[in-house]
Design a protein around this motif. Sequence first.
Motif, PDB file in Angstrom:
ATOM      1  N   GLY A   1       0.831  -1.204   0.000  1.00 58.84           N
ATOM      2  CA  GLY A   1       0.000   0.000   0.000  1.00 58.84           C
ATOM      3  C   GLY A   1       0.862   1.249   0.000  1.00 58.84           C
ATOM      4  N   ARG A   2       0.269   2.349   0.403  1.00 59.62           N
ATOM      5  CA  ARG A   2       1.041   3.582   0.518  1.00 59.62           C
ATOM      6  C   ARG A   2       2.082   3.395   1.617  1.00 59.62           C
ATOM      7  NH1 ARG A   2      -2.667   8.358   1.685  1.00 59.62           N
ATOM      8  NH2 ARG A   2      -3.418   7.770  -0.391  1.00 59.62           N
ATOM      9  N   VAL A   3       3.359   3.610   1.278  1.00 59.61           N
ATOM     10  CA  VAL A   3       4.418   3.427   2.269  1.00 59.61           C
ATOM     11  C   VAL A   3       4.092   4.311   3.464  1.00 59.61           C
ATOM     12  CG1 VAL A   3       6.865   3.749   2.745  1.00 59.61           C
ATOM     13  CG2 VAL A   3       6.147   2.762   0.571  1.00 59.61           C
ATOM     14  N   PRO A   4       3.960   3.734   4.666  1.00 64.73           N
ATOM     15  CA  PRO A   4       3.409   4.488   5.791  1.00 64.73           C
ATOM     16  C   PRO A   4       4.340   5.514   6.417  1.00 64.73           C
ATOM     17  CG  PRO A   4       3.977   2.255   6.480  1.00 64.73           C
ATOM     18  CD  PRO A   4       4.184   2.318   4.996  1.00 64.73           C
ATOM     19  N   TYR A   5       5.605   5.531   6.025  1.00 64.19           N
ATOM     20  CA  TYR A   5       6.573   6.452   6.627  1.00 64.19           C
ATOM     21  C   TYR A   5       7.123   7.402   5.570  1.00 64.19           C
ATOM     22  CZ  TYR A   5       6.503   2.296   9.585  1.00 64.19           C
ATOM     23  OH  TYR A   5       6.098   1.225  10.325  1.00 64.19           O
ATOM     24  N   PRO A   6       7.476   8.631   5.941  1.00 65.80           N
ATOM     25  CA  PRO A   6       8.082   9.549   4.966  1.00 65.80           C
ATOM     26  C   PRO A   6       9.437   9.053   4.461  1.00 65.80           C
ATOM     27  CG  PRO A   6       7.367  10.725   6.949  1.00 65.80           C
ATOM     28  CD  PRO A   6       7.261   9.275   7.256  1.00 65.80           C
ATOM     29  N   LEU A   7      10.154   8.262   5.290  1.00 68.75           N
ATOM     30  CA  LEU A   7      11.530   7.858   4.973  1.00 68.75           C
ATOM     31  C   LEU A   7      12.339   9.097   4.590  1.00 68.75           C
ATOM     32  CD1 LEU A   7      11.008   4.476   3.086  1.00 68.75           C
ATOM     33  CD2 LEU A   7      11.615   4.838   5.487  1.00 68.75           C
ATOM     34  N   ASP A   8      12.244  10.095   5.467  1.00 71.30           N
ATOM     35  CA  ASP A   8      12.895  11.386   5.246  1.00 71.30           C
ATOM     36  C   ASP A   8      14.225  11.400   5.999  1.00 71.30           C
ATOM     37  OD1 ASP A   8      13.664  14.008   4.977  1.00 71.30           O
ATOM     38  OD2 ASP A   8      11.699  14.850   5.483  1.00 71.30           O
TER      39      ASP A   8
ATOM     40  N   ALA B   1      12.513   9.607   0.506  1.00 73.69           N
ATOM     41  CA  ALA B   1      12.465   8.537  -0.495  1.00 73.69           C
ATOM     42  C   ALA B   1      11.576   8.921  -1.669  1.00 73.69           C
ATOM     43  CB  ALA B   1      11.964   7.254   0.143  1.00 73.69           C
ATOM     44  N   THR B   2      12.071   8.668  -2.863  1.00 76.26           N
ATOM     45  CA  THR B   2      11.299   8.932  -4.080  1.00 76.26           C
ATOM     46  C   THR B   2      10.661   7.675  -4.645  1.00 76.26           C
ATOM     47  OG1 THR B   2      13.314   8.659  -5.414  1.00 76.26           O
ATOM     48  CG2 THR B   2      12.750  10.896  -4.704  1.00 76.26           C
ATOM     49  N   ALA B   3      11.147   6.501  -4.236  1.00 81.16           N
ATOM     50  CA  ALA B   3      10.597   5.222  -4.693  1.00 81.16           C
ATOM     51  C   ALA B   3      11.007   4.142  -3.702  1.00 81.16           C
ATOM     52  CB  ALA B   3      11.094   4.868  -6.093  1.00 81.16           C
ATOM     53  N   VAL B   4      10.091   3.191  -3.476  1.00 78.80           N
ATOM     54  CA  VAL B   4      10.377   2.044  -2.611  1.00 78.80           C
ATOM     55  C   VAL B   4       9.842   0.789  -3.288  1.00 78.80           C
ATOM     56  CG1 VAL B   4      10.093   0.997  -0.335  1.00 78.80           C
ATOM     57  CG2 VAL B   4      10.166   3.489  -0.548  1.00 78.80           C
TER      58      VAL B   4
END
Length: 440
Positions: free
Chosen positions: A364-371, A379-382
């Motif tokens: 689903g939508r990655v739940p964390y900003p991974l900032d 993050a721009t892609a996971v």
Amino acid sequence: MTALHHPARPGSSSHPRRVPFTVVDEVTRHCLHPRVPETVHIEVHLPARPDPARLRTAFNEALRRHPRILMREAPGPWYRRRYEWELTPHPDTEVVTFPPPTTHALTQARARALSLAPPLTLSPPVRLEVIDRVLLLTVNHTALDGPACLRVLATAAEIYGGRDNSPTTAAPTRAPAHPPAPHPTKNRPIPTPAPRTGFSPVARVARGTPTSTAPNGMLTAELPVPSRPRDAPYTVNDQLMVATARMIAAWNREHGSPPRPMRITMPVDDRSRGLDMPIGNGTRLVEVPYAPEELTRSPDVPDLLRRTADRTRALKALPRPQLGHGAALLTAPVLPVALRAAFTRTLRRTVAPWTSTTLLSNIGRVPYPLDFGEGTGRATAVWFSAPARMPRGLTVTTASTAGRLHLALRWSGVLLGTSDGERLRDLFAEYLDATSGGGK
């Protein structure tokens, strides 16, 4: 307090604390194959290259804050009745590495992620390789799953960049077992019962043209997130499920396979996404069935979406052990693990014709900003990919970041080749687009 939250600390005991394997851990451990490692691959793309020393420090601190990840398989005699994890106070090995940034460094790191599992005998059973702006995390799936390790990465990002990386999406909730009956309307369709596959062999992914001796191959793609009406009775996950089912049905038709009932395994994760998220293998597996006549060349897509939504909603609400009641019985500590392992492997071969067709794992939508903060960015892609052992031989994994859908197709090297993966990707994209706007 339990050892899950409080592993051994220096000087606390001469022996590390131990916790038993879960059902998922044990079944996976029983069925390990030396040539086909059970790995989960997580690939995070960043706007800029992180600082090596800061990232190593941040990731090691994240491991300390999630101590359940610091584990290794405990040794034991053949007649023991349980496998156990030893929880360690610190890593046994250097987890974060920085391969030379050559032209093929990322390709080579992906190949390692699909073919070389971090050993269970060293804590933690994960490996993080940093290739320029890409963080590539390889996870031994006997011990951990993708969502748990993503939680650890989010903690590392917060430590590295000093920015809040709390979940940006709501925690998952299980649908009520007995939802209230909707207000009747004249035009409301009557739900159709899920098809029963009975004892009929399940559809297999037709053999393509293998071109490599590698255990697994993989293809990644970036696609638009499919649109849907605001009041749609189905979710994006249901759209992905329909696209996956139609992709395999079309592929099998192209390769002359007779129509058979199809079942698609779907992980369901009810865990919180905060710092208290249980680390380990925490998803339940359910199977979404399809009858052959539902996956014809020109199905009624809106109706298929509604049917799929009814099935996934019911399966998510159903109380069920992680791998079902049979697996819970199979892993009961009555006999020594060596005997249970032999029986489990024999049973796996016996029931292969009835094993699900494929696995669709939608994060689903990655739940964390991974900032990772100023200088490195968000993050721009996971991408994720799940193991693709036979008899399934193909897994579909999706996640969305920055409004884009990131698809990974992973396949067994004895079943498919690179050109086959490209064809499957094109079919998936076509059928996913056909679900947009209500599937009209």
